[in-house]
Each structure stands twice: as structure tokens, then as C-alpha cells.
Design a protein around this motif. Structure first.
Motif, PDB file in Angstrom:
ATOM      1  N   VAL A   1      22.485  26.402  52.291  1.00 44.86           N
ATOM      2  CA  VAL A   1      21.368  25.872  52.073  1.00 44.86           C
ATOM      3  C   VAL A   1      20.734  26.335  50.784  1.00 44.86           C
ATOM      4  O   VAL A   1      20.267  25.276  49.796  1.00 44.86           O
ATOM      5  CB  VAL A   1      20.326  26.372  52.869  1.00 44.86           C
ATOM      6  N   PRO A   2      20.780  27.762  50.371  1.00 47.71           N
ATOM      7  CA  PRO A   2      20.260  28.038  48.915  1.00 47.71           C
ATOM      8  C   PRO A   2      20.865  27.193  47.768  1.00 47.71           C
ATOM      9  O   PRO A   2      20.138  26.863  46.867  1.00 47.71           O
ATOM     10  CB  PRO A   2      20.531  29.410  48.867  1.00 47.71           C
ATOM     11  N   PHE A   3      22.009  26.899  47.829  1.00 47.64           N
ATOM     12  CA  PHE A   3      22.989  26.499  46.785  1.00 47.64           C
ATOM     13  C   PHE A   3      22.433  24.740  46.899  1.00 47.64           C
ATOM     14  O   PHE A   3      22.518  24.192  45.684  1.00 47.64           O
ATOM     15  CB  PHE A   3      24.607  26.337  46.919  1.00 47.64           C
ATOM     16  N   GLN A   4      22.263  24.323  47.980  1.00 44.29           N
ATOM     17  CA  GLN A   4      21.870  23.020  48.149  1.00 44.29           C
ATOM     18  C   GLN A   4      20.388  22.679  47.575  1.00 44.29           C
ATOM     19  O   GLN A   4      20.148  21.726  46.845  1.00 44.29           O
ATOM     20  CB  GLN A   4      21.685  22.429  49.526  1.00 44.29           C
ATOM     21  N   VAL A   5      19.487  23.626  47.736  1.00 45.59           N
ATOM     22  CA  VAL A   5      18.111  23.684  47.214  1.00 45.59           C
ATOM     23  C   VAL A   5      18.439  23.625  45.415  1.00 45.59           C
ATOM     24  O   VAL A   5      17.684  23.022  45.049  1.00 45.59           O
ATOM     25  CB  VAL A   5      17.300  24.841  47.557  1.00 45.59           C
ATOM     26  N   LEU A   6      19.028  24.530  44.860  1.00 46.08           N
ATOM     27  CA  LEU A   6      19.349  24.769  43.305  1.00 46.08           C
ATOM     28  C   LEU A   6      19.718  23.321  42.976  1.00 46.08           C
ATOM     29  O   LEU A   6      19.636  22.860  41.942  1.00 46.08           O
ATOM     30  CB  LEU A   6      20.290  25.897  43.148  1.00 46.08           C
ATOM     31  N   LYS A   7      20.861  22.796  43.805  1.00 48.66           N
ATOM     32  CA  LYS A   7      21.618  21.555  43.148  1.00 48.66           C
ATOM     33  C   LYS A   7      20.315  20.386  43.141  1.00 48.66           C
ATOM     34  O   LYS A   7      20.439  19.532  42.427  1.00 48.66           O
ATOM     35  CB  LYS A   7      22.693  21.473  44.178  1.00 48.66           C
TER      36      LYS A   7
END
Length: 241
Positions: A223-229
Motif C-alpha cells: 500500500v505505501p508504494f501504491q500511494v507514492l506511485k
């Protein structure tokens, strides 16, 4: 209330009461309705996966669920909108069903959890006519569809996670004799008491996604990586304008 285009997908924009009123209006008129509650994770997957985009775009109503989507709508289109999380739609419709008699079916989560969620709603006076866990094979879907139909279900809440819940609804909606079908993610877990929703102050800070991440850091590790992306894609889209 109107629709705005976000990365090629039409999303409702307006006030939460307008969204709820439109959903209830369609149910009352017996217009079969597929609702998608759009958050950054769902939109990101739709951007990257054409098959999933087709599923999402087949929905009758796409409601802004996540704060990231609300931000993106304002940043890219200049429109302001309120958000309406799926669990709030589900709870509002369940509350309304006490007056209307709408028949409700829960599909998703583990057997014990979905049973506890059904029992909790029944104790609150909600007319839950059936439930089924979400851990079944695709070849068992016809049996599940038949059970839903035989119970004269009006409102079907599917909590099998993204993207499976939307894909399942899309694939079987033509045979489902329901008035509304909607993916609700982990809402069944929350209603059962297994998980807690973020406190109001966390919701006001638009950090509900982070609260869910800390509740299930392994299953939501991406999820954190998806948010940044997602933020990167929105900023890149802005530069194109």
C-alpha cells in the motif's frame, strides 16, 4: 452532483448525501446497480490493467471513497467533492433496510467472520437473508449465485478484496437477481468486530489508509508504494495539462 474524468474513468463528484440519495433512488426503482467505491489502489490498478479497467467502467456508479481520489479530482479537474467510504454506504443502506425491508446478503471473508457480521446486523434489526464466505473456487460461483437468487436478495455486499470482488460482481451480475451489488473490501471484518475502523481524528487527517496498513502490515505491505506511485502519476498528469 456530476461525473468527472480521472485517468479515463468517470467518477461521481459532489456531496455524500447526493451519492447516497442516488443509490437509494436506483434501488427503490429496482434498477440493477453495480457500485464501485473508488480509492487510489483501485484507480491505480485500473490504470495499469486494461481488463480491470473494463470491469470498473462497467459500474453504474463510481463513488469517490479514498482521500487520494478526492485530492486527485481537485488537483487535476478543479472540482471539489466529498468522499463516501464503502463501509458508510453499506451501513447507511443497512440502516435504511429496517424501514424498506430490503433483503441483504453478505459474501466474503472467512466463514466465522461473515457469520458474526451477519449476526451483528440481525441483532440491529437488519434483514440479512444469507451469507457465504469468500474462499470458494470460481467453479463454485454458480452455486453461490443460485443461493443469492433463491433468497430473493435485494442488496449484495461483496467483501473479497480488490480486484477479485469487482471482477466477481462484473462476471456474474447478468445472472444475479439483485437490485444492488457492491464491493466492500474489509467492511465485513469491521462489522464482525474482527477489525476496527480508524478513529474519527485519523479519518479527518485523511490517514485511514495508513491506519489499515498498520492493522495488517503483511497483507497490505504494497500500500505505501501504491500511494507514492499514485501521487507520482497524478503529478505527471498535471504536467501534461
Amino acid at each position: 452532483m456530476k461525473e468527472v474524468d480521472l485517468f479515463g474513468t468517470k467518477i461521481l463528484c459532489g456531496k455524500r448525501d447526493e451519492f447516497l440519495n442516488e443509490i437509494e433512488r436506483r434501488v427503490e426503482k429496482k434498477k440493477k446497480t453495480f457500485v464501485v467505491t473508488m480509492n487510489a489502489s483501485i484507480l491505480l490498478r485500473a490504470i495499469e490493467d486494461e481488463e480491470y479497467r473494463t470491469v470498473i467502467d462497467s459500474a453504474d456508479l463510481i463513488v469517490p471513497d479514498g482521500s487520494g481520489v478526492v485530492w486527485a479530482i481537485g488537483f487535476l479537474t478543479g472540482n471539489r467533492t466529498e468522499r463516501l467510504p464503502g463501509i458508510e454506504i453499506m451501513k447507511c443502506l443497512c440502516d435504511r433496510s429496517r424501514e424498506t425491508g430490503w433483503r441483504i446478503y453478505l459474501l466474503g471473508s472467512k466463514e466465522e467472520i461473515v457469520r458474526r457480521a451477519a449476526d451483528s446486523l440481525k441483532k440491529a434489526g437488519v434483514n440479512v437473508v444469507g451469507y457465504h464466505h469468500g474462499f470458494f473456487r470460481e467453479e463454485e460461483s454458480e452455486r453461490v449465485v443460485r443461493d443469492i437468487n433463491e433468497r430473493s436478495t435485494d442488496l449484495l455486499f461483496v467483501g473479497m478484496g480488490v480486484p477479485r470482488q469487482e471482477k466477481w460482481v462484473h462476471a456474474h451480475l447478468p445472472r444475479l437477481k439483485v437490485k444492488l451489488a457492491m464491493g466492500v473490501g474489509g467492511s465485513i471484518d469491521v462489522i464482525s468486530g474482527k477489525k476496527k475502523r480508524a478513529p474519527k481524528w485519523v479519518q479527518r487527517m485523511n490517514l485511514e489508509w495508513l491506519y489499515r496498513f498498520f492493522q495488517s502490515p503483511v497483507s497490505k505491505r504494497k500500500v505505501p508504494f501504491q500511494v507514492l506511485k499514485f501521487v507520482f502519476l497524478v503529478l505527471r498528469e498535471k504536467l501534461k495539462k
